[in-house]
Design an enzyme around this catalytic site. Structure first.
Site, PDB file in Angstrom:
ATOM      1  N   ASP A  66       0.870  -1.171   0.000  1.00  0.00           N
ATOM      2  CA  ASP A  66       0.000   0.000   0.000  1.00  0.00           C
ATOM      3  C   ASP A  66       0.915   1.231   0.000  1.00  0.00           C
ATOM      4  O   ASP A  66       2.124   1.116   0.267  1.00  0.00           O
ATOM      5  CB  ASP A  66      -0.896  -0.040   1.233  1.00  0.00           C
ATOM      6  CG  ASP A  66      -1.840   1.147   1.323  1.00  0.00           C
ATOM      7  OD1 ASP A  66      -2.333   1.577   0.260  1.00  0.00           O
ATOM      8  OD2 ASP A  66      -2.070   1.642   2.436  1.00  0.00           O
ATOM      9  N   ASP A  68      -0.107   4.954   1.260  1.00  0.00           N
ATOM     10  CA  ASP A  68      -0.285   5.882   2.384  1.00  0.00           C
ATOM     11  C   ASP A  68      -0.134   5.176   3.722  1.00  0.00           C
ATOM     12  O   ASP A  68      -0.757   4.142   3.977  1.00  0.00           O
ATOM     13  CB  ASP A  68      -1.661   6.550   2.294  1.00  0.00           C
ATOM     14  CG  ASP A  68      -1.816   7.355   1.026  1.00  0.00           C
ATOM     15  OD1 ASP A  68      -0.992   8.254   0.799  1.00  0.00           O
ATOM     16  OD2 ASP A  68      -2.743   7.066   0.243  1.00  0.00           O
TER      17      ASP A  68
END
Length: 533
Positions: A66, A68
């Site tokens: 991922d 963020d």
């Protein structure tokens, strides 16, 4: 690879400051210079990855990330303050009192895993089974009698229509703003407090409506790209940069595995953030070259269900190509959407050959584990603070354990014939005081993972769904790519508390046998059963 990064990483393992020492010897010496614990060599707390389920890193063929709060580590105090302030501005725009401008953000208020009860407006810290550990109405911690008014058994079952779970770090400003709003209306002389909200004349504002307004005010900032634009304009202010990220991604490829980026962010934002993190580390190399596959607009957790149409993005115009992309997935290209089924087929993954790294316990970890059986690596940035406080307050934890042992010893020699209960109230009070001291060391709601000896709902999700977890994905650099992550044995109470070498008390058996021998057996004439006098 930039040799200075390689060298600085290697030197970080040594207490010596000799640049002539090779990387290999530095890395080997790290195993002996790191923290000694229980007679065994251990990595420093800040470097460690913690294991819930065993697997071998050499079995991993795909490392997924991922973006963020995973690859991009946000400066949460600054980022959360911006989110909080923008949400307040939006609430005032839709009609909330100007007074809420005076709210001051407290970064030490919320923890992950809190439940917001939309019916009564309470923020709840619960254990894995819904037993309430802490209940706060605004900024008022409810005492036992007040708590029983709303929850007679100090228990609440999860109901998606009633409960909102604060899964991520993104939701810390939301939790605090909810507490501010509830506290404001509950203490305002202009409003009368009701069981499920507040009223003023013909106006009634339910706690559910407050939640909906707060959630909408934060969502508005993302829908309008306000937050993304502010971060992109001043990335250095909101995101930390660590050149070891390039080293990690290169190491993955050096060990014959592939790396992919799978993020919910759109390409415009992802390109800005990843360029900041990676573009200037190696000459003439862009951030996309560090990944074998890049997927944006993933719409997790929907990605792990039906998903959306998979499209290729033109990296020059930022526009999506027409039609659905049928494959193959190519490096230095960017794709939008799709679903896990299509993605897995295109990269030829079978499920357990993937390690997915993310910070969202639901969107990243639970869904990927349940749907595709991916190995999961949960990033818990707040773990660094948790470990620091845990070690600093270890004496308090030891005192609490000693009091629990003392409590057990006071009751060990009693059985069903005992009539007089010993006074254990003083010990229980001491334990409660210690729990309070420990909790206050962490935050308003205490530790993310426990209250006293009771684990939280969030902790149970980490244990159940995250194969491994750590404060940062960069801690993979401290482990060889053939490493066996070995989980500690999961013992049941009858296994963990029974030791055949422990001395046993015979007083209970003697007393029970003595009671039996002194009793007389008679026959009940009504039903012909034996009765002991």
């Amino acid at each position: 690879m930039n040799s200075s990064i390689e060298q600085s990483f290697s030197l970080s393992f040594s207490d010596k400051n000799e640049s002539t020492v090779s990387h290999d010897s530095q890395y080997d010496s790290m195993h002996y210079q790191n923290l000694q614990y229980h007679g065994q060599v251990k990595r420093e707390f800040s470097h460690r990855i913690f294991v819930n389920r065993s697997f071998q890193l050499s079995d991993i063929k795909f490392f997924g990330f991922d973006m963020d709060h995973t690859l991009a580590e946000y400066k949460t105090d600054t980022f959360d303050l911006m989110t909080f302030s923008l949400a307040i501005e939006r609430l005032i725009e839709i009609g909330y009192p100007e007074d809420i401008k005076n709210f001051k953000y407290d970064p030490n208020f919320a923890v992950r895993g809190l439940w917001y009860d939309k019916l009564y407006g309470n923020l709840l810290k619960v254990d894995p089974y819904g037993n309430i550990l802490i209940c706060s109405h605004g900024f008022k911690i409810l005492k036992k009698q007040e708590l029983h008014k709303f929850y007679p058994n100090k228990f609440i079952s999860y109901d998606a229509n009633r409960i909102s779970v604060q899964h991520t770090l993104y939701e810390h400003p939301e939790s605090y703003l909810l507490a501010c709003i509830v506290n404001y209306f509950s203490n305002s002389k202009e409003y009368e407090q009701k069981e499920t909200g507040v009223s003023s004349g013909n106006l009634f504002i339910s706690y559910k409506a407050m939640y909906q307004d707060v959630r909408a005010s934060i969502d508005h900032q993302y829908v309008t790209n306000t937050i993304q634009s502010r971060v992109a304009e001043n990335v250095e202010k909101f995101i930390s940069k660590d050149e070891r990220l390039a080293l990690l991604l290169n190491r993955i490829r050096e060990n014959n595995a592939k790396a992919f980026l799978l993020t919910n962010s759109d390409y415009n934002y992802a390109n800005r953030i990843m360029s900041y993190l990676l573009d200037d580390i190696e000459p003439s190399r862009n951030w996309r070259s560090y990944f074998d596959y890049v997927v944006v607009d993933a719409h997790k957790p929907l990605f792990f269900a039906e998903g959306t149409m998979l499209k290729e993005i033109n990296i020059e115009t930022y526009c999506k190509n027409i039609g659905s992309h049928a494959g193959p997935l190519l490096s230095d290209r960017v794709y939008s959407g799709g679903n896990v089924e299509v993605f897995s087929k295109l990269i030829n993954s079978h499920g357990k050959d993937v390690l997915y790294v993310g910070d969202h316990i639901f969107g990243d970890i639970i869904k990927s584990k349940k749907v595709r059986a991916w190995h999961t690596f949960l990033i818990v940035p707040e773990l660094s603070k948790e470990l620091s406080i845990y070690t600093d307050k270890h004496d308090l934890y030891s005192q609490m354990n000693q009091l629990n042992d003392e409590l057990s010893h006071m009751l060990i020699n009693f059985d069903s014939s005992s009539k007089d209960c010993p006074d254990i109230s003083k010990i229980k009070d001491k334990i409660q005081n210690l729990v309070h001291q420990i909790d206050m060391s962490y935050s308003y709601f205490g530790s993310t993972f426990r209250t006293g000896s009771q684990q939280t709902y969030f902790a149970s999700q980490v244990t159940r769904y995250a194969d491994i977890y750590s404060s940062t994905c960069l801690n993979l650099l401290h482990y060889p790519f053939f490493y066996l992550f070995k989980a500690a044995p999961q013992l049941m109470p009858h296994e963990s508390t029974v030791n055949p070498d422990d001395p046993l008390s015979d007083s209970q058996n003697h007393r029970i046998n003595r009671t039996k021998s002194n009793s007389k057996q008679t026959v009940n004439p009504n039903n012909s059963t034996l009765v002991e006098n």
